[in-house]
Design an enzyme around this catalytic site. Structure first.
Site, PDB file in Angstrom:
ATOM      1  N   LYS A  22      53.385 -12.106  26.356  1.00 14.95           N
ATOM      2  CA  LYS A  22      54.853 -12.276  26.322  1.00 14.95           C
ATOM      3  C   LYS A  22      55.502 -11.092  27.050  1.00 14.95           C
ATOM      4  CE  LYS A  22      57.152 -10.893  22.535  1.00 14.95           C
ATOM      5  NZ  LYS A  22      58.202  -9.906  22.805  1.00 14.95           N
ATOM      6  N   ASN A  23      55.019  -9.875  26.753  1.00 15.78           N
ATOM      7  CA  ASN A  23      55.695  -8.678  27.265  1.00 15.78           C
ATOM      8  C   ASN A  23      55.373  -8.359  28.720  1.00 15.78           C
ATOM      9  OD1 ASN A  23      56.935  -8.557  24.848  1.00 15.78           O
ATOM     10  ND2 ASN A  23      55.734  -6.842  24.047  1.00 15.78           N
ATOM     11  N   ARG A  94      66.476  -9.180  23.133  1.00 13.61           N
ATOM     12  CA  ARG A  94      66.822  -7.892  23.724  1.00 13.61           C
ATOM     13  C   ARG A  94      66.224  -7.714  25.116  1.00 13.61           C
ATOM     14  NH1 ARG A  94      67.996  -4.123  21.858  1.00 13.61           N
ATOM     15  NH2 ARG A  94      66.527  -2.779  22.881  1.00 13.61           N
ATOM     16  N   CYS A 118      68.346  -4.452  16.292  1.00 11.67           N
ATOM     17  CA  CYS A 118      67.623  -5.610  15.758  1.00 11.67           C
ATOM     18  C   CYS A 118      66.960  -5.142  14.463  1.00 11.67           C
ATOM     19  CB  CYS A 118      66.586  -6.117  16.754  1.00 11.67           C
ATOM     20  SG  CYS A 118      65.190  -5.024  16.903  1.00 11.67           S
ATOM     21  N   ARG A 123      67.504   0.587  18.880  1.00  5.76           N
ATOM     22  CA  ARG A 123      67.004   0.194  20.198  1.00  5.76           C
ATOM     23  C   ARG A 123      68.050   0.355  21.316  1.00  5.76           C
ATOM     24  NH1 ARG A 123      63.200  -4.853  19.601  1.00  5.76           N
ATOM     25  NH2 ARG A 123      62.279  -3.937  21.447  1.00  5.76           N
ATOM     26  N   PRO A 124      68.519   1.571  21.499  1.00  8.96           N
ATOM     27  CA  PRO A 124      69.506   1.821  22.569  1.00  8.96           C
ATOM     28  C   PRO A 124      68.894   1.603  23.957  1.00  8.96           C
ATOM     29  CG  PRO A 124      68.697   3.875  21.655  1.00  8.96           C
ATOM     30  CD  PRO A 124      68.113   2.791  20.802  1.00  8.96           C
ATOM     31  N   VAL A 125      69.757   1.531  24.964  1.00  8.22           N
ATOM     32  CA  VAL A 125      69.282   1.368  26.350  1.00  8.22           C
ATOM     33  C   VAL A 125      69.807   2.501  27.229  1.00  8.22           C
ATOM     34  CG1 VAL A 125      68.897  -1.128  26.240  1.00  8.22           C
ATOM     35  CG2 VAL A 125      71.191  -0.249  26.762  1.00  8.22           C
ATOM     36  N   ASP A 126      70.059   3.656  26.608  1.00  8.89           N
ATOM     37  CA  ASP A 126      70.617   4.790  27.356  1.00  8.89           C
ATOM     38  C   ASP A 126      69.730   5.239  28.514  1.00  8.89           C
ATOM     39  OD1 ASP A 126      69.120   5.560  24.854  1.00  8.89           O
ATOM     40  OD2 ASP A 126      69.078   7.456  25.943  1.00  8.89           O
ATOM     41  N   GLN A 127      68.420   5.108  28.359  1.00 10.59           N
ATOM     42  CA  GLN A 127      67.513   5.552  29.438  1.00 10.59           C
ATOM     43  C   GLN A 127      67.588   4.617  30.641  1.00 10.59           C
ATOM     44  OE1 GLN A 127      65.591   8.550  29.200  1.00 10.59           O
ATOM     45  NE2 GLN A 127      67.097   8.711  27.567  1.00 10.59           N
ATOM     46  N   ASP A 306      53.209  -2.513  17.988  1.00 11.38           N
ATOM     47  CA  ASP A 306      53.206  -3.967  17.793  1.00 11.38           C
ATOM     48  C   ASP A 306      52.001  -4.467  17.005  1.00 11.38           C
ATOM     49  OD1 ASP A 306      54.683  -4.815  21.033  1.00 11.38           O
ATOM     50  OD2 ASP A 306      55.502  -3.962  19.190  1.00 11.38           O
ATOM     51  N   ILE A 328      57.502   4.984  16.569  1.00 12.84           N
ATOM     52  CA  ILE A 328      58.257   4.404  17.682  1.00 12.84           C
ATOM     53  C   ILE A 328      59.612   3.861  17.224  1.00 12.84           C
ATOM     54  CG2 ILE A 328      58.242   2.667  19.527  1.00 12.84           C
ATOM     55  CD1 ILE A 328      56.157   4.863  19.946  1.00 12.84           C
ATOM     56  N   ARG A 398      58.460 -16.775  18.500  1.00 20.28           N
ATOM     57  CA  ARG A 398      58.964 -16.025  19.661  1.00 20.28           C
ATOM     58  C   ARG A 398      57.800 -15.458  20.476  1.00 20.28           C
ATOM     59  NH1 ARG A 398      63.739 -11.904  18.551  1.00 20.28           N
ATOM     60  NH2 ARG A 398      63.229 -11.667  20.746  1.00 20.28           N
TER      61      ARG A 398
HETATM   62  C1  EPZ Z   1      58.949  -3.005  24.354  1.00 12.77           C
HETATM   63  O1  EPZ Z   1      60.223  -2.930  23.776  1.00 12.77           O
HETATM   64  C2  EPZ Z   1      58.324  -4.268  23.796  1.00 12.77           C
HETATM   65  N1  EPZ Z   1      59.122  -5.427  24.207  1.00 12.77           N
HETATM   66  C3  EPZ Z   1      58.253  -4.182  22.272  1.00 12.77           C
HETATM   67  O2  EPZ Z   1      57.587  -5.351  21.811  1.00 12.77           O
HETATM   68  C4  EPZ Z   1      57.421  -2.957  21.892  1.00 12.77           C
HETATM   69  O3  EPZ Z   1      57.403  -2.825  20.492  1.00 12.77           O
HETATM   70  C5  EPZ Z   1      58.042  -1.694  22.537  1.00 12.77           C
HETATM   71  O4  EPZ Z   1      58.150  -1.870  23.959  1.00 12.77           O
HETATM   72  C6  EPZ Z   1      57.212  -0.454  22.265  1.00 12.77           C
HETATM   73  O5  EPZ Z   1      55.918  -0.639  22.764  1.00 12.77           O
HETATM   74  C7  EPZ Z   1      58.994  -5.900  25.464  1.00 12.77           C
HETATM   75  O6  EPZ Z   1      58.251  -5.369  26.276  1.00 12.77           O
HETATM   76  C8  EPZ Z   1      59.822  -7.103  25.816  1.00 12.77           C
HETATM   77  P1  EPZ Z   1      60.989   0.891  24.155  1.00 12.77           P
HETATM   78  P2  EPZ Z   1      61.297  -1.870  24.351  1.00 12.77           P
HETATM   79  O7  EPZ Z   1      62.145   0.942  25.093  1.00 12.77           O
HETATM   80  O8  EPZ Z   1      61.069  -1.631  25.787  1.00 12.77           O
HETATM   81  C9  EPZ Z   1      63.758   4.140  22.173  1.00 12.77           C
HETATM   82  C10 EPZ Z   1      57.247  -7.190  20.452  1.00 12.77           C
HETATM   83  O9  EPZ Z   1      56.957  -7.230  19.258  1.00 12.77           O
HETATM   84  N2  EPZ Z   1      64.623   3.967  23.363  1.00 12.77           N
HETATM   85  O10 EPZ Z   1      59.647   1.257  24.666  1.00 12.77           O
HETATM   86  O11 EPZ Z   1      62.645  -2.312  23.908  1.00 12.77           O
HETATM   87  C11 EPZ Z   1      63.710   2.912  21.299  1.00 12.77           C
HETATM   88  O12 EPZ Z   1      64.773   2.910  20.375  1.00 12.77           O
HETATM   89  C12 EPZ Z   1      58.302  -6.228  20.934  1.00 12.77           C
HETATM   90  O13 EPZ Z   1      56.690  -7.869  21.344  1.00 12.77           O
HETATM   91  C13 EPZ Z   1      65.731   4.784  23.522  1.00 12.77           C
HETATM   92  O14 EPZ Z   1      66.024   5.633  22.679  1.00 12.77           O
HETATM   93  O15 EPZ Z   1      60.907  -0.555  23.544  1.00 12.77           O
HETATM   94  C14 EPZ Z   1      62.369   3.067  20.614  1.00 12.77           C
HETATM   95  O16 EPZ Z   1      62.526   3.942  19.513  1.00 12.77           O
HETATM   96  C15 EPZ Z   1      58.994  -5.537  19.783  1.00 12.77           C
HETATM   97  N3  EPZ Z   1      66.509   4.629  24.636  1.00 12.77           N
HETATM   98  C16 EPZ Z   1      61.503   3.758  21.671  1.00 12.77           C
HETATM   99  O17 EPZ Z   1      62.417   4.325  22.617  1.00 12.77           O
HETATM  100  C17 EPZ Z   1      66.210   3.696  25.595  1.00 12.77           C
HETATM  101  O18 EPZ Z   1      66.954   3.601  26.600  1.00 12.77           O
HETATM  102  C18 EPZ Z   1      60.577   2.813  22.426  1.00 12.77           C
HETATM  103  O19 EPZ Z   1      61.360   1.741  22.868  1.00 12.77           O
HETATM  104  C19 EPZ Z   1      65.075   2.877  25.404  1.00 12.77           C
HETATM  105  C20 EPZ Z   1      64.292   3.025  24.291  1.00 12.77           C
END
Ligand code: EPZ
Length: 419
Positions: A22-23, A94, A118, A123-127, A306, A328, A398
């Site tokens: 999926k990812n 998301r 969620c 799960r911010p997107v600031d980066q 995960d 995480i 999902r």
């Molecule tokens: C991806 O989510 C996966 N989803 C998630 O899988 C997975 O749990 C996660 O990576 C961690 O491996 C997809 O690939 C579609 P992150 P993502 O950005 O990219 C923080 C599943 O079950 N963060 O790596 O959204 C965030 O809050 C799903 O299949 C910021 O602070 O996760 C988290 O604490 C669930 N700012 C950490 O980083 C940002 O701009 C890792 O998040 C981005 C993230």
């Protein structure tokens, strides 16, 4: 709404074919925005999130056809007439944020709803935003939307403050059409990122270092169509391995690549079963009660967050006490109270869960809260004595294709009913 009715306990034996990830599928679908040609994607899993992403791209004007039998999806975004990803769709998934980088790179503008939090965290997107701004995008947040525009992205060096999977993917896709070279430091190293990079290279992108924490992308003027096969889903595979560890039995998983599962296999071995790693398939045999296994979740190649709920379900009936630290996400223990309803002995303090294994769980009515939590509940319910029901299994659909059918084919008793 549908629920699962599960009669336990069951021993599991037989074979399971693992599907596409999926990812990896979600970012690869978004990469179609980077070209006006068609991309043909194979090994695409039939999942709710894949349908949601296709609906989102379709609403923006993309044309696609997906045959769930052949698992082939053809998608073309030449007819795209909108650069907006609406709140209604983004709030359900998301990963919709993954259209941001490609839209900006191809069309110079994008309007994407902020995904919002969620069940598992803020799960911010600031980066994502910080990196795109560094590439020359003007981005403002207005009425819950990310409104971005650029006269042309410029290659630069971006050092992520936090390792982010979709953040790395968004920036990698945007950099493919930027002017000059982009270096992403502190990049995520997940196999799904390597799969996206492989697809982008097939489209003509010049990318090095994917799979390491430094990825360099030399921008191209334009990208072309391609054919790409989605990498297998290592989390689906790990989920079935945990089901055998919890229930006992002898199961062979096919269509895998164990090089992507080293940490999962390393930790699984500590449960005490026999594991036969054949590279593209893996056989696991458990004939006695597993031993407790502690771990900390971490970005790849560390232990995947995960897989945390699924390993917790095995620890619930293991011999001994396990400590699980979730590093995480700030709220990824929603499955704990549901496992406790099945008789699990779990204490949570801050980001650490302590699980004291019990001989057997007992069937109960429980509720799924998020994708991987529901997978953990299914594993626990199949190993439990008696009947269980799991509500809100749309969470499961999902990210797991026909999980009931696959589990029943190896001896479980899972009935999908309307609730
Ligand atoms: C991806 O989510 C996966 N989803 C998630 O899988 C997975 O749990 C996660 O990576 C961690 O491996 C997809 O690939 C579609 P992150 P993502 O950005 O990219 C923080 C599943 O079950 N963060 O790596 O959204 C965030 O809050 C799903 O299949 C910021 O602070 O996760 C988290 O604490 C669930 N700012 C950490 O980083 C940002 O701009 C890792 O998040 C981005 C993230």
């Amino acid at each position: 709404m549908e629920k699962f009715k599960i009669c336990g306990p069951s021993k599991l034996s037989g074979e399971v074919i693992i599907g596409g990830a999926k990812n990896a599928t979600l970012p690869v679908l978004c990469s179609s925005i980077l070209t006006s040609d068609t991309i043909e994607i194979s090994n695409v899993p039939k999942l709710r999130d894949v349908s949601t992403m296709l609906s989102l791209l379709g609403e923006m004007g993309a044309s696609f056809k997906f045959d769930p039998l052949s698992k082939i999806c053809e998608i073309n975004t030449d007819s795209l007439f909108s650069v907006e990803a609406s709140y209604d769709l983004v709030k359900t998934m998301r990963a919709s944020i993954l259209v941001l980088g490609p839209l900006l790179a191809r069309f110079g503008q994008a309007k994407v709803s902020l995904p919002g939090g969620c069940a598992i965290g803020q799960r911010p997107v600031d980066q994502h935003i910080k990196g795109l701004r560094q590439m020359g995008a003007n981005i403002k947040i207005e009425d819950g939307y990310i409104i971005a525009e650029t006269t042309g992205l410029k290659g630069t060096t971006i050092k992520n403050d936090i390792i982010t999977v979709t953040g790395t993917e968004n920036l990698m896709m945007a950099a493919c059409l930027a002017d000059g070279e982009t270096l992403i430091e502190n990049a995520a190293m997940e196999p799904e990122i390597v799969d996206l990079a492989s697809c982008l290279r097939s489209m003509g992108a010049i990318i090095f270092g994917d799979g390491t924490n430094k990825i360099s992308i030399h921008g191209s003027k334009k990208l072309s169509g391609c054919k790409h096969e989605i990498v297998f889903d290592r989390i689906e595979a790990g989920t079935y391995l945990c089901a055998v560890a919890a229930c006992g039995g002898d199961v062979l998983l096919k269509n895998v690549n164990t090089l992507n599962m080293k940490m999962i296999i390393k930790k699984l071995q500590k449960f005490g079963g026999e594991i036969f790693d054949c590279g593209t398939s893996i056989r696991v045999k458990f004939s006695k009660r597993p031993e407790s296994v502690s771990f900390d979740t971490a970005p790849f190649p560390g232990f995947p967050t995960d897989m945390q709920a699924q390993f917790m379900a095995v620890n619930a009936i293991a011999r001994g006490t396990a400590k699980i630290r979730e590093n995480i996400f700030e709220n990824r223990f929603m499955h704990v109270q549901e496992l406790q309803r099945l008789g699990a002995m779990i204490k949570v303090k801050a980001s650490t869960a302590t699980i004291t294994g019990v001989e057997n769980l007992r069937g109960a009515n429980v509720m799924a809260t998020d994708l991987r939590a529901s997978a953990g509940l299914v594993i626990a319910a199949i190993s439990a004595n008696g009947n269980s029901s799991i509500d809100r299994i749309y969470h499961l659909d999902r990210g797991y294709e026909q999980m009931d059918r696959k589990l029943n084919s190896i001896g479980a008793s899972v009935q999908r009913i309307k609730s």
